[in-house]
Structure formats: C-alpha cells, structure tokens
Scaffold this active site. Structure first.
Site, PDB file in Angstrom:
ATOM      1  N   ASP A 198      -4.987  -9.966 -15.451  1.00  0.00           N
ATOM      2  CA  ASP A 198      -6.079 -10.928 -15.277  1.00  0.00           C
ATOM      3  C   ASP A 198      -7.256 -10.468 -16.123  1.00  0.00           C
ATOM      4  OD1 ASP A 198      -7.628 -12.999 -14.085  1.00  0.00           O
ATOM      5  OD2 ASP A 198      -6.496 -12.752 -12.231  1.00  0.00           O
TER       6      ASP A 198
ATOM      7  N   ASP B 159      -1.817  -1.200  -3.976  1.00  0.00           N
ATOM      8  CA  ASP B 159      -2.094  -0.453  -5.196  1.00  0.00           C
ATOM      9  C   ASP B 159      -0.939  -0.614  -6.185  1.00  0.00           C
ATOM     10  OD1 ASP B 159      -0.108   1.416  -4.169  1.00  0.00           O
ATOM     11  OD2 ASP B 159      -1.710   2.209  -2.907  1.00  0.00           O
TER      12      ASP B 159
ATOM     13  N   HIS C 240      -4.767 -17.444  -5.168  1.00  0.00           N
ATOM     14  CA  HIS C 240      -5.615 -16.620  -4.298  1.00  0.00           C
ATOM     15  C   HIS C 240      -6.936 -17.289  -3.949  1.00  0.00           C
ATOM     16  CE1 HIS C 240      -6.971 -16.072  -8.367  1.00  0.00           C
ATOM     17  NE2 HIS C 240      -8.061 -15.465  -7.960  1.00  0.00           N
ATOM     18  N   ASP C 241      -7.188 -18.482  -4.463  1.00  0.00           N
ATOM     19  CA  ASP C 241      -8.460 -19.166  -4.232  1.00  0.00           C
ATOM     20  C   ASP C 241      -8.340 -20.437  -3.404  1.00  0.00           C
ATOM     21  OD1 ASP C 241     -10.088 -17.397  -5.644  1.00  0.00           O
ATOM     22  OD2 ASP C 241      -9.769 -18.422  -7.554  1.00  0.00           O
TER      23      ASP C 241
ATOM     24  N   ASP D 225      -9.550 -15.697 -16.661  1.00  0.00           N
ATOM     25  CA  ASP D 225     -10.341 -16.218 -15.547  1.00  0.00           C
ATOM     26  C   ASP D 225     -11.409 -17.199 -16.024  1.00  0.00           C
ATOM     27  OD1 ASP D 225     -11.127 -15.963 -12.662  1.00  0.00           O
ATOM     28  OD2 ASP D 225     -12.977 -15.171 -13.544  1.00  0.00           O
TER      29      ASP D 225
ATOM     30  N   ASP E 259      -4.176   3.825   2.573  1.00  0.00           N
ATOM     31  CA  ASP E 259      -5.612   3.552   2.734  1.00  0.00           C
ATOM     32  C   ASP E 259      -5.874   2.113   3.171  1.00  0.00           C
ATOM     33  OD1 ASP E 259      -5.055   2.164   0.417  1.00  0.00           O
ATOM     34  OD2 ASP E 259      -6.531   3.194  -0.836  1.00  0.00           O
TER      35      ASP E 259
ATOM     36  N   GLU F 158      -7.298 -20.186 -16.885  1.00  0.00           N
ATOM     37  CA  GLU F 158      -7.730 -20.833 -15.641  1.00  0.00           C
ATOM     38  C   GLU F 158      -8.736 -21.918 -16.006  1.00  0.00           C
ATOM     39  OE1 GLU F 158      -9.585 -19.914 -11.223  1.00  0.00           O
ATOM     40  OE2 GLU F 158     -10.371 -18.830 -12.953  1.00  0.00           O
TER      41      GLU F 158
ATOM     42  N   ASP G 103       0.844  -1.194   0.000  1.00  0.00           N
ATOM     43  CA  ASP G 103       0.000   0.000   0.000  1.00  0.00           C
ATOM     44  C   ASP G 103       0.881   1.246   0.000  1.00  0.00           C
ATOM     45  OD1 ASP G 103      -1.838   2.012   0.488  1.00  0.00           O
ATOM     46  OD2 ASP G 103      -2.105   1.493   2.608  1.00  0.00           O
TER      47      ASP G 103
ATOM     48  N   ASN H  65      -0.345   4.517  -0.479  1.00  0.00           N
ATOM     49  CA  ASN H  65      -1.016   5.782  -0.155  1.00  0.00           C
ATOM     50  C   ASN H  65      -1.745   5.771   1.186  1.00  0.00           C
ATOM     51  OD1 ASN H  65      -3.156   4.144  -0.767  1.00  0.00           O
ATOM     52  ND2 ASN H  65      -3.959   5.388  -2.451  1.00  0.00           N
TER      53      ASN H  65
END
Length: 527
Positions: free
Chosen positions: A99, A30, A325-326, A201, A26, A264, A22, A24
C-alpha cells in the site's frame, strides 16, 4: 487478446496486517504472522496478497500516516521479516503488493518536521502551506474527510497546512519536483526489493487546484450526512494534472517487468475510467468500488456492469471490489443469506477481483463497544461516520483461545461467533462459505472463460441476474437469485449442453429441461 498477465487472470487478496495473524503475542498482527499463514492463501486459491500499510507510523490513522516510506514499522517486524515474507510468497507462486500512500505523510515524518521548522526551510514547499484567508481564518472552505476544516494553523510559522484527513496527516505537494522525485524513488526502493506492485491510496486526491478556490456547496446535502459531503470536491480532487503524476508512476513501474499499479479512486464511472490513461500511461487497475454501494437488484446490477463495461477504454482491463478495510462487509450489506451469491458475482465477473480477508468466511460487521473504538474517523464523527473498526477485527483461525489469532487479547474484539465462524471450522465443512469460495476459485482457474473471457448479459428480469462468460468455444452461464423467493430462468439454447458445476451452500444442483429453477438466495454456475 495476447496472453493475459498475472494481474489480469488472477485474484487479489487484501490482508489488513494488524488483524491477520499475531506471531509475537502483542495482540497485533505482523509480517511473520502473515508468512505463517501463506499456505492458507495458496489453499484458498488466490494469486496475490496486498498488504495494507506496513511502513513506520505513529498509527494516528493505523499506518496511513507514514513516517518513513522506505522502512518497516517495528510493530510489524523488520525489513528482514519483509524479505522473508516476500521470498516465502514468491516461492509459493504468490505475488506481493504494498500500500503506497502518496497524498499525505505523518506529521512525524522528517520531511514535515523540516517543512514546519521555518518558512525558509528547504522542504517547506514539499507540503501545502497557505496564508490565512481574508477573515484571518483558513485559506478556503475545504473540509477534512474526518470532519471539520482541512486546514491546521501552525503558530510557529504563521501559516496553515492542508490535511484532508487527520491534522497528523499533512498533504504532500506533488507540484514540487523534488518531492515528486523523492516519492518516485520510494516506489523504486520497493520495486528493487521484489514488490510486485502497489495499491495507491486516495490517488484521485493527490493534487489540488493551484489557486485553492472554495469548493461549491453540495445541493443534495442533508442532516445526517458527513461534514465532507457538505461540499462538492471540485477543486480538491480529480484535477487534470493528476494524469501527469500517474504517468510518472507508470514510467517507474515499467522499468520492472510485470508490475501492477492499482489506484484507490472513488469517482463516477466516466471519471474512474479516465485513470487508465491513454496509450498505457495510467494505472493498470483504477479500483472499481461501485458494487460497494450498488442497489442489490438484478436490473440495477446489470445496468452497472453494462455501464462499466461500455465505458472501459479499448485496452482497459476491468476489476471489481466487494469489500475492503473502509466499508461495511458484504455479508452485512446484502445479508448473510446473500453473501455466497455476492461471492459468486465477484468471482465470475469479467476482470480482476479483490477479496477482503474474512469475507471468504462470511464475516459480518462486528459491533465494537464504545470503550474499544480505535478508528479516528468514527471517534471524530460518531453520529455520521461508519466505524471502520467493525470490518478490521482479527481473523479467526480456530476455536482455541483468542481464535488462534494471538496468545493474548487482540487489539480489537473478535467476531462474537468466532468459535464457530473460523478457518478450521469451515475448512473441511462441505456446506461452509470457505469451502464454497475455494471451490469457486478452483473453477475460475480451470475455466479461462471465467478468468479472462467476455461478459454478456442473459437476463436481469425480476430477481434473477444471469450472464454468459465466454472464451473461444467455451461458455459458462452464471445465474444469481438476488431474492429470498424461488425463481426460474429460461435457459438460452446454447446453455442446454452445459452441466451444473457449482451452487451456493445448502442448495441442490439440477436443471429441468430448458428451465433452471433457483431456490431463494441461490446462485448456480453451469459449465
């Protein structure tokens, strides 16, 4: 073979942008944050960076609900930030992959807003609309991967629309030539801006049976399985017309030099390899996820590798995945003591490996408190679905506040051991998982046998999986002890001249004559 292309000899690293870095303050990663960490990836030794979705999105499914295929979500930055990232990556010799999500868009996409405005709307047929079934309910029995029916009723136009994920993710109709042309143009938009390829995807779902018949019941379904597993996706996935769509995507990619398409595809090996196509009209790399669910057993793994190698078409280049990530992290699936053995397996098999961020640190799944769960799948099916948040937690960079990921509380909790398990702590620690992964990647680059050589089984007896990688006269032996007990491997005659090159952290490198002793949970590479 001809000189291998970058995506054949290289290693792909998956970045989950929300959780990488990150810039910035938040609490969300990013693009500028990714740019700031590119030198880490160069030092690690990977060749390409794949970014999970960065397009504008309401984030119902964290970017996999796309509202504009040709923009950047403000949470991640701007198109100028993307261009700076692209330029910085290319200046460092890194390729950049995006992606691409062709199966569905967001319900906030202007295309869908127009589509649902009336039955006569010009883009009505860009999505999949159907009348109710004979009983007045959904048109058929298809299920969503996130639980419940795959159909959502629209009061305004009196029809159902299809969504195999959230209702906020309506399915695009790839049988419509105008939709198809618009999606191919979106791919061109990014290719023209220097993107080196796409991970596509849920590719195997992108077209459906034209008559939308019911899917048959799964005879193996039992309590505790997800809703989607109640049925066999005979008519909602892997349709013959899929290859026509892929060929069109491949034609677009071929207009730009050395681009790669990665699909995928969660299918059995015989169907998976069909997605290579014929004569160069398929995806370059149909993602091979079979290690994600494989039994951690020497015989089972050897059989899987042999079956996959044997099924590949003559011009098909293999690939391997151990985490994403799954799915649960490899360190949690096989246990922390086997994590380095698994890494040695991934990076020494024949073909292109994909490495998921944080696996080089040996990160396990991170338990998420109930009030911090964000994954829509886990929220909809809390008793059966894997909570994907557990593998999407922020990358721990150092022992400073918030692990150096952000200056504020991150969007998901950090791993509890972040003060010790972080990049800075492991970077220069000789026995760390990170140092081991870097050394393994250096060896892979130094030995063509490991990056592009052939694969041949040596042993899969008992708990030891051993195999040869060979390129010309250069030969490498990899021996993996998949158990927590000592093992020995009788070395083949050709391996007698090899020297120990690398072992897993905490173990010694030595050979005793024609016998290779392996400590519990040890992997050894001889070269």
């Amino acid at each position: 073979m001809t000189e291998p292309l970058w995506w054949q000899k290289g290693v792909i690293y998956q970045v989950y942008p929300r959780s990488f870095n990150d810039s910035n303050g938040d609490g969300i990663g990013d693009l500028a944050g990714v740019t700031a960490r590119l030198d880490y990836l160069v030092d690690l030794g990977v060749d390409a960076v794949w970014l999970s979705p960065i397009f504008p999105s309401p984030m119902a499914d964290f970017g996999y609900d796309v509202a504009d295929y040709c923009g950047i979500d403000p949470r991640f930055g701007t198109l100028a930030d993307f261009e700076r990232l692209r330029d910085a990556a290319h200046a460092r010799g890194l390729k950049l992959l995006l992606d691409f999500v062709p199966n569905h868009s967001s319900d906030q996409h202007p295309w869908f807003r127009e589509s649902r405005s009336s039955r006569d709307a010009p883009k009505r047929d860009w999505y999949i609309w159907r009348d109710p079934g004979p009983d007045g309910g959904p048109p058929n029995n298809w299920q969503s991967y996130f639980g419940g029916s795959a159909w959502e009723w629209d009061d305004a136009t009196g029809q159902y629309y299809l969504h195999q994920f959230l209702k906020e993710q309506p399915e695009l109709n790839w049988r419509n030539p105008d939709l198809r042309a618009a999606m191919l143009d979106a791919m061109r938009f990014w290719f023209k801006r220097g993107v080196d390829g796409f991970r596509i995807d849920v590719l195997w779902l992108a077209i459906k049976h034209p008559d939308f018949p019911d899917n048959p019941a799964n005879p193996d379904w039992r309590d505790g399985m997800q809703d989607i597993e109640r049925l066999l996706p005979v008519h909602s996935a892997d349709q013959p017309e899929m290859m026509e769509i892929i060929a069109a995507m491949r034609d677009v990619a071929e207009d730009y030099p050395e681009r790669v398409l990665i699909g995928e595809i969660y299918l059995p090996i015989p169907r998976l390899v069909a997605y290579y196509g014929e004569g160069g009209n398929g995806v370059h790399l149909p993602f091979n996820f079979h290690l994600l669910d494989a039994r951690w057993d020497a015989g089972a793994l050897a059989q899987l590798i042999a079956d996959y190698e044997g099924a590949l078409p003559a011009d098909g280049w293999p690939n391997w995945v151990l985490g994403n990530h799954d799915k649960p992290r490899v360190a949690s699936r096989v246990g922390p003591d086997q994590a380095a053995v698994a890494m040695m397996l991934l990076l020494t098999l024949r073909g292109t490996p994909t490495l998921y961020q944080g696996d080089e640190l040996g990160m396990p799944n991170v338990a998420i408190p109930p009030d911090r769960v964000r994954d829509p799948q886990a929220l909809r099916e809390p008793d059966t679905a894997f909570n994907r948040d557990e593998v999407r937690t922020p990358m721990p960079w150092d022992a400073s506040a918030h692990a150096g990921f952000s200056s504020v509380e991150p969007w998901l909790p950090l791993n509890p051991d972040w003060a010790e398990r972080n990049v800075m702590a492991q970077r220069d620690a000789a026995g760390s998982m990170l140092a081991f992964t870097r050394a393994l990647l250096r060896l892979r680059r130094a030995h063509p046998a490991l990056s592009v050589g052939s694969w041949q089984a040596v042993s899969s007896d008992g708990a030891v999986l051993a195999y040869e990688r060979r390129h010309g006269n250069a030969r490498v032996l990899v021996a993996l002890n998949l158990s927590n007990a000592p093992q020995t491997l009788a070395l083949p005659e050709w391996a007698a001249a090899l020297a120990p090159a690398l072992t897993t952290p905490g173990h010694e490198l030595h050979v005793e004559g024609t016998t290779l002793p392996l400590a519990p949970n040890q992997g050894i590479l001889l070269a």
